[in-house]
Design a protein around this motif. Structure first.
Motif, PDB file in Angstrom:
ATOM      1  N   ARG A  86      -7.189  -0.647 -12.364  1.00 17.62           N
ATOM      2  CA  ARG A  86      -7.802  -1.543 -11.388  1.00 17.62           C
ATOM      3  C   ARG A  86      -8.857  -0.796 -10.576  1.00 17.62           C
ATOM      4  O   ARG A  86      -8.766   0.403 -10.351  1.00 17.62           O
ATOM      5  N   GLY A  87      -9.815  -1.570 -10.104  1.00 16.68           N
ATOM      6  CA  GLY A  87     -10.921  -0.976  -9.386  1.00 16.68           C
ATOM      7  C   GLY A  87     -10.502  -0.237  -8.133  1.00 16.68           C
ATOM      8  O   GLY A  87     -11.123   0.730  -7.732  1.00 16.68           O
ATOM      9  N   TRP A  88      -9.389  -0.721  -7.477  1.00 12.64           N
ATOM     10  CA  TRP A  88      -9.031  -0.066  -6.230  1.00 12.64           C
ATOM     11  C   TRP A  88      -8.329   1.257  -6.458  1.00 12.64           C
ATOM     12  O   TRP A  88      -7.992   1.954  -5.512  1.00 12.64           O
ATOM     13  N   LEU A  89      -8.097   1.638  -7.706  1.00 11.91           N
ATOM     14  CA  LEU A  89      -7.486   2.938  -7.971  1.00 11.91           C
ATOM     15  C   LEU A  89      -8.561   3.986  -8.209  1.00 11.91           C
ATOM     16  O   LEU A  89      -8.539   4.733  -9.168  1.00 11.91           O
ATOM     17  N   THR A  90      -9.547   4.004  -7.366  1.00 11.34           N
ATOM     18  CA  THR A  90     -10.628   4.957  -7.491  1.00 11.34           C
ATOM     19  C   THR A  90     -10.866   5.596  -6.136  1.00 11.34           C
ATOM     20  O   THR A  90     -10.427   5.096  -5.099  1.00 11.34           O
ATOM     21  N   GLY A  91     -11.591   6.696  -6.148  1.00  8.88           N
ATOM     22  CA  GLY A  91     -12.036   7.317  -4.907  1.00  8.88           C
ATOM     23  C   GLY A  91     -10.894   7.681  -3.991  1.00  8.88           C
ATOM     24  O   GLY A  91      -9.846   8.159  -4.388  1.00  8.88           O
ATOM     25  N   GLY A  92     -11.120   7.422  -2.672  1.00  7.56           N
ATOM     26  CA  GLY A  92     -10.156   7.833  -1.661  1.00  7.56           C
ATOM     27  C   GLY A  92      -8.822   7.162  -1.815  1.00  7.56           C
ATOM     28  O   GLY A  92      -7.781   7.755  -1.531  1.00  7.56           O
ATOM     29  N   PHE A  93      -8.832   5.884  -2.285  1.00 14.46           N
ATOM     30  CA  PHE A  93      -7.553   5.186  -2.407  1.00 14.46           C
ATOM     31  C   PHE A  93      -6.674   5.855  -3.452  1.00 14.46           C
ATOM     32  O   PHE A  93      -5.497   6.069  -3.257  1.00 14.46           O
ATOM     33  N   ARG A  94      -7.263   6.174  -4.610  1.00 10.55           N
ATOM     34  CA  ARG A  94      -6.491   6.831  -5.668  1.00 10.55           C
ATOM     35  C   ARG A  94      -5.974   8.179  -5.181  1.00 10.55           C
ATOM     36  O   ARG A  94      -4.847   8.567  -5.464  1.00 10.55           O
ATOM     37  N   GLY A 280      12.263   2.017   2.891  1.00 10.88           N
ATOM     38  CA  GLY A 280      10.993   2.436   2.317  1.00 10.88           C
ATOM     39  C   GLY A 280      10.059   3.014   3.363  1.00 10.88           C
ATOM     40  O   GLY A 280      10.085   2.616   4.529  1.00 10.88           O
ATOM     41  N   ARG A 281       9.240   3.979   2.935  1.00  9.74           N
ATOM     42  CA  ARG A 281       8.281   4.619   3.822  1.00  9.74           C
ATOM     43  C   ARG A 281       7.065   3.738   4.060  1.00  9.74           C
ATOM     44  O   ARG A 281       6.668   2.991   3.172  1.00  9.74           O
ATOM     45  N   VAL A 282       6.467   3.868   5.236  1.00  9.44           N
ATOM     46  CA  VAL A 282       5.174   3.254   5.536  1.00  9.44           C
ATOM     47  C   VAL A 282       4.183   4.384   5.744  1.00  9.44           C
ATOM     48  O   VAL A 282       4.411   5.283   6.557  1.00  9.44           O
ATOM     49  N   VAL A 283       3.079   4.352   4.986  1.00  2.97           N
ATOM     50  CA  VAL A 283       2.112   5.442   4.982  1.00  2.97           C
ATOM     51  C   VAL A 283       0.724   4.890   5.301  1.00  2.97           C
ATOM     52  O   VAL A 283       0.333   3.832   4.797  1.00  2.97           O
ATOM     53  N   PHE A 284      -0.023   5.616   6.151  1.00  7.24           N
ATOM     54  CA  PHE A 284      -1.407   5.255   6.453  1.00  7.24           C
ATOM     55  C   PHE A 284      -2.343   6.053   5.560  1.00  7.24           C
ATOM     56  O   PHE A 284      -2.251   7.293   5.503  1.00  7.24           O
ATOM     57  N   SER A 312      -3.945 -10.148   8.913  1.00  7.89           N
ATOM     58  CA  SER A 312      -4.729 -11.227   9.514  1.00  7.89           C
ATOM     59  C   SER A 312      -5.384 -10.810  10.833  1.00  7.89           C
ATOM     60  O   SER A 312      -6.548 -11.152  11.086  1.00  7.89           O
ATOM     61  N   ALA A 313      -4.662 -10.079  11.671  1.00  7.90           N
ATOM     62  CA  ALA A 313      -5.190  -9.743  12.993  1.00  7.90           C
ATOM     63  C   ALA A 313      -6.105  -8.523  12.965  1.00  7.90           C
ATOM     64  O   ALA A 313      -7.102  -8.474  13.705  1.00  7.90           O
ATOM     65  N   LEU A 314      -5.788  -7.543  12.117  1.00  3.50           N
ATOM     66  CA  LEU A 314      -6.545  -6.292  12.110  1.00  3.50           C
ATOM     67  C   LEU A 314      -7.364  -6.106  10.837  1.00  3.50           C
ATOM     68  O   LEU A 314      -8.032  -5.083  10.682  1.00  3.50           O
ATOM     69  N   LYS A 315      -7.270  -7.080   9.924  1.00  2.38           N
ATOM     70  CA  LYS A 315      -8.034  -7.030   8.666  1.00  2.38           C
ATOM     71  C   LYS A 315      -7.712  -5.782   7.841  1.00  2.38           C
ATOM     72  O   LYS A 315      -8.575  -5.219   7.168  1.00  2.38           O
ATOM     73  N   LEU A 316      -6.462  -5.358   7.899  1.00  2.00           N
ATOM     74  CA  LEU A 316      -6.019  -4.227   7.097  1.00  2.00           C
ATOM     75  C   LEU A 316      -5.499  -4.715   5.756  1.00  2.00           C
ATOM     76  O   LEU A 316      -5.163  -5.896   5.594  1.00  2.00           O
ATOM     77  N   ARG A 317      -5.397  -3.809   4.805  1.00  2.00           N
ATOM     78  CA  ARG A 317      -4.873  -4.128   3.489  1.00  2.00           C
ATOM     79  C   ARG A 317      -3.513  -3.469   3.322  1.00  2.00           C
ATOM     80  O   ARG A 317      -3.279  -2.376   3.840  1.00  2.00           O
ATOM     81  N   ILE A 318      -2.657  -4.136   2.596  1.00  2.00           N
ATOM     82  CA  ILE A 318      -1.285  -3.674   2.404  1.00  2.00           C
ATOM     83  C   ILE A 318      -0.999  -3.570   0.915  1.00  2.00           C
ATOM     84  O   ILE A 318      -1.248  -4.507   0.156  1.00  2.00           O
ATOM     85  N   ALA A 325       7.836   2.237  -0.833  1.00  2.00           N
ATOM     86  CA  ALA A 325       6.781   2.637   0.094  1.00  2.00           C
ATOM     87  C   ALA A 325       5.791   1.510   0.282  1.00  2.00           C
ATOM     88  O   ALA A 325       5.614   0.655  -0.576  1.00  2.00           O
ATOM     89  N   THR A 326       5.140   1.543   1.449  1.00  2.00           N
ATOM     90  CA  THR A 326       4.063   0.605   1.763  1.00  2.00           C
ATOM     91  C   THR A 326       2.882   1.423   2.260  1.00  2.00           C
ATOM     92  O   THR A 326       3.023   2.266   3.137  1.00  2.00           O
ATOM     93  N   LEU A 327       1.732   1.170   1.671  1.00  2.00           N
ATOM     94  CA  LEU A 327       0.508   1.871   2.037  1.00  2.00           C
ATOM     95  C   LEU A 327      -0.384   0.912   2.824  1.00  2.00           C
ATOM     96  O   LEU A 327      -0.653  -0.192   2.390  1.00  2.00           O
ATOM     97  N   ILE A 328      -0.840   1.359   4.001  1.00  2.00           N
ATOM     98  CA  ILE A 328      -1.712   0.567   4.861  1.00  2.00           C
ATOM     99  C   ILE A 328      -3.089   1.225   4.842  1.00  2.00           C
ATOM    100  O   ILE A 328      -3.228   2.421   5.110  1.00  2.00           O
ATOM    101  N   TYR A 329      -4.121   0.437   4.522  1.00  2.00           N
ATOM    102  CA  TYR A 329      -5.472   0.983   4.420  1.00  2.00           C
ATOM    103  C   TYR A 329      -6.484  -0.103   4.742  1.00  2.00           C
ATOM    104  O   TYR A 329      -6.134  -1.268   4.885  1.00  2.00           O
TER     105      TYR A 329
END
Length: 330
Positions: A86-94, A280-284, A312-318, A325-329
């Motif tokens: 997937r496209g989001w598995l590139t760059g900083g996210f990957r 589960g862990r929550v990671v930024f 919805s409130a902060l326009k973050l992605r989950i 684990a849950t990754l917040i970005y």
């Protein structure tokens, strides 16, 4: 005919099972029997292959044992096209996702995903993330434990002692003039005779509902204890114990009623609440996100509502693997 709901549930089940296999195969002590069982599971349904690929891509790398098992392609269905990354598995996210895997494998997957496991294992009374429990201590005192909480209890002839290893708890203390009731929670010590109060170890906060509590900082002896009465609170602030402040009865111990009330609190605190609500862990992906703030009232048994509010409130992605684990970005 299989409904869309049934299909969705099947996919979720396959995803959960694939996540479990991903973790088990990354264990250096995984046995040959485990690998054989994995092969049977993988061959049982083409959806299992898809789920395993998705989980592997999600965390940035396919673990070596699974890659070796898949090398010959015996598990693939020939008429199914190969999945593309997937496209989001590139760059900083990957890079961030791969970092999560590295930390998980280095520290041990089970302990990494559940940092409270060891505290709970050696506690007299404990709750898992998402579990809330009321218990009666040996002296008759009622203790209500929030999720991911652990404590030890020692009822002596001269002193009743509680050591709060992690989490938060509310006590309704049975009066006993000959045996004070003491709670040790990190740097914060609380001593009472008979009262109702709550204490949060990680936040260093003591809140009195009824009666009187003497609160001390074990690292600072000057000045004596801070005395709290009904609907007063005190907290560790800037390395020392602050002054008593009045609190709103409807909000101060809302967690005991199953509510999480957030009033412009930083996301670092929101993560602490999420850790009590579900395993589960929550990671930024970006540590700077911890300083954003969130407000709202949520049910303690609905972590998904908190994650939706972040979106919805902060326009973050989950990005989440339930229970792991849950990754917040952004």
């Amino acid at each position: 005919m299989e409904s869309a709901s049934d299909h969705s549930e099947d996919r979720e089940q396959a995803s959960r099972e694939a996540t479990e296999w991903f973790v088990r195969l990354n264990n250096p002590l995984a046995s040959e029997e485990t690998r054989r069982t994995y092969r049977v599971w993988l061959m049982a349904d083409p959806a299992h292959h898809d789920a395993m690929r998705e989980v592997s891509e999600l965390w940035g790398a396919l673990d070596r044992p699974a890659a070796q098992l898949a090398a010959n392609g015996w598990h693939r269905v020939t008429d199914r096209p190969a999945l593309q990354p997937r496209g989001w598995l590139t760059g900083g996210f990957r890079f961030a996702a791969a970092g999560i895997v590295t930390v998980a494998l280095a520290c041990g997957v089970a302990v990494w995903r559940d940092v409270g496991m060891l505290d709970r294992a050696f506690a007299d009374v404990a709750t898992r993330p998402g579990e809330r429990r009321e218990v009666r201590l040996a002296d008759g005192t009622t203790a209500f434990l929030d999720g991911d909480t652990a404590l030890n209890s020692l009822m002596g002839e001269e002193l009743r002692e509680i050591t709060l290893l992690r989490g938060r708890v509310w006590f309704d203390v049975v009066p006993d003039k000959t045996r004070p009731f003491a709670v040790h929670a990190g740097r914060v010590d609380s001593r009472v005779l008979g009262t109702a109060f709550g204490i949060d170890r990680e936040a260093g906060v003591v809140t009195v509902e009824r009666g009187e509590v003497a609160v001390s900082d074990v690292e600072v002896t000057r000045g004596g204890p801070v005395r709290l009465t009904a609907w007063q609170s005190v907290a560790l602030q800037d390395g020392s114990l602050g002054s008593p402040v009045a609190v709103d009865p409807d909000q101060a111990l809302a967690w005991r009623r199953g509510l999480i009330i957030l009033d412009r609190v930083p996301l670092s605190h929101v993560v602490e609440e999420l850790s009590k609500m579900a395993p589960g862990r929550v990671v930024f992906a970006d540590p700077a996100l911890k300083h954003l703030t969130l407000s709202g009232t949520f049910r303690a048994d609905d972590p998904g509502a908190v994650l939706e509010a972040l979106q919805s409130a902060l326009k973050l992605r989950i990005l989440s693997v339930p229970g792991f684990a849950t990754l917040i970005y952004r």
